[in-house]
Design a protein around this motif. Structure first.
Motif, PDB file in Angstrom:
ATOM      1  N   SER A  29       0.848  -1.194   0.037  1.00 33.52           N
ATOM      2  CA  SER A  29      -0.095   0.076   0.174  1.00 33.52           C
ATOM      3  C   SER A  29       0.902   1.337   0.044  1.00 33.52           C
TER       4      SER A  29
ATOM      5  N   LEU B 259       0.541   3.711   2.106  1.00 38.73           N
ATOM      6  CA  LEU B 259       1.165   4.099   3.429  1.00 38.73           C
ATOM      7  C   LEU B 259       2.346   3.151   3.748  1.00 38.73           C
TER       8      LEU B 259
ATOM      9  N   GLU C 123      -2.017   8.894  10.829  1.00 39.58           N
ATOM     10  CA  GLU C 123      -2.761   7.528  10.357  1.00 39.58           C
ATOM     11  C   GLU C 123      -3.352   6.845  11.624  1.00 39.58           C
TER      12      GLU C 123
ATOM     13  N   THR D 112      -3.838   1.613  14.262  1.00 34.92           N
ATOM     14  CA  THR D 112      -4.440   0.437  13.634  1.00 34.92           C
ATOM     15  C   THR D 112      -3.638   0.626  12.280  1.00 34.92           C
ATOM     16  N   ARG D 113      -3.904   1.766  11.347  1.00 32.47           N
ATOM     17  CA  ARG D 113      -3.472   1.650  10.145  1.00 32.47           C
ATOM     18  C   ARG D 113      -1.894   1.412   9.819  1.00 32.47           C
TER      19      ARG D 113
END
Length: 276
Positions: A50, A52, A80, A83-84
């Motif tokens: 991803s 991120l 962010e 969790t992310r």
């Protein structure tokens, strides 16, 4: 008639290099001489990570050695959230850009050792600085006689355990799970933790070999991620059956009875009460 100002430019000058107009990106590159990080295109243009995760990997590679990169520390630095960020770290770990292992310090405290790889597939030992050599000294005369091999059960030797055997056997289920010997020794304690919590070896094998991504570039990193994230909870402690009282010898009739200490059996105690 109005005078024309021939010295005025017909349109604004653009700092972007000229050429045929197109809709794609145009790079204006300036050579860096300080405070820069080299990032491979295999990361910057990764098709499975991803955005991120790619950005987080670039940030981690730009940090100095010893910098804190825990989930909490990164969440304090970026918007962010934990969790992310945790999901992005798992992506990097699964693709070999990050390696996280749990280690116990001599004080008993458990810490997470994190290794960042700017090129997946490199070992952590290769990134460590070379050890400082001590001044050369004349070596004593060595005994050139061959040393006999110690027995397999000698203390201090690492004998392959069931965790290592399980990891080495994974290639029978999928040839892509062929692991290097150093990866097997590194992951064996994590497998042993599963077995200590009551997981059957067949269940561990199914969990590790199920639903493998295709292509699978870094099997050791994927297995480390699954062993850490999917670790089952400890088995609940079953209630113990209370132990019966030990046998005692009655002081009146010499019969055996159970009790917490010496004394009379139930019948003799009853007879004494009735007589009174």
């Amino acid at each position: 008639m109005a005078l024309q100002h021939l010295s005025a430019p017909s349109r604004a000058t653009s700092p972007v290099p000229g050429g045929t107009a197109h809709s794609g990106v145009i790079h204006v590159n300036t050579r860096h001489t300080s405070r820069y990080t080299v990032v491979g295109n295999h990361l910057a243009q990764h098709r499975e990570l991803s955005l991120l995760a790619i950005g987080l990997a670039v940030h981690i590679q730009s940090l100095p050695a010893g910098a804190r990169i825990s989930i909490k520390a990164l969440a304090e630095r970026f918007p962010e959230g934990e969790t992310r960020i945790a999901a992005a770290l798992r992506e990097l770990e699964a693709h070999g850009y990050l390696e996280r292992t749990r280690e116990r310090l001599p004080s008993g405290r458990v810490v997470t050792r994190t290794v960042s790889h700017n090129q997946p597939g490199t070992c952590a030992e290769a990134a460590a600085p070379p050890a400082r050599k001590a001044p050369a000294r004349p070596a004593p005369q060595a005994d050139v006689r061959p040393t006999p091999a110690p027995p397999a059960d000698a203390p201090g030797l690492q004998v392959p355990d069931s965790g290592a055997d399980l990891l080495a056997d994974l290639r029978r289920h999928d040839p892509r799970l062929l692991l290097a010997e150093r990866d097997i020794h590194r992951l064996a304690p994590a497998v042993a933790a599963w077995l200590e919590r009551g997981a059957e070896p067949e269940a561990v094998t199914r969990t590790l070999a199920a639903n493998l991504p295709s292509p699978l570039h870094h099997p050791a990193a994927l297995l480390a991620h699954r062993l850490a994230v999917l670790l089952p909870p400890p088995l609940p402690v079953s209630p113990r059956t209370p132990c019966p009282d030990p046998f005692q010898t009655c002081e009146d009739c010499d019969r055996a009875f159970r009790g917490t200490g010496p004394g009379r059996c139930r019948d003799c105690r009853t007879d004494t009460l009735e007589a009174a």
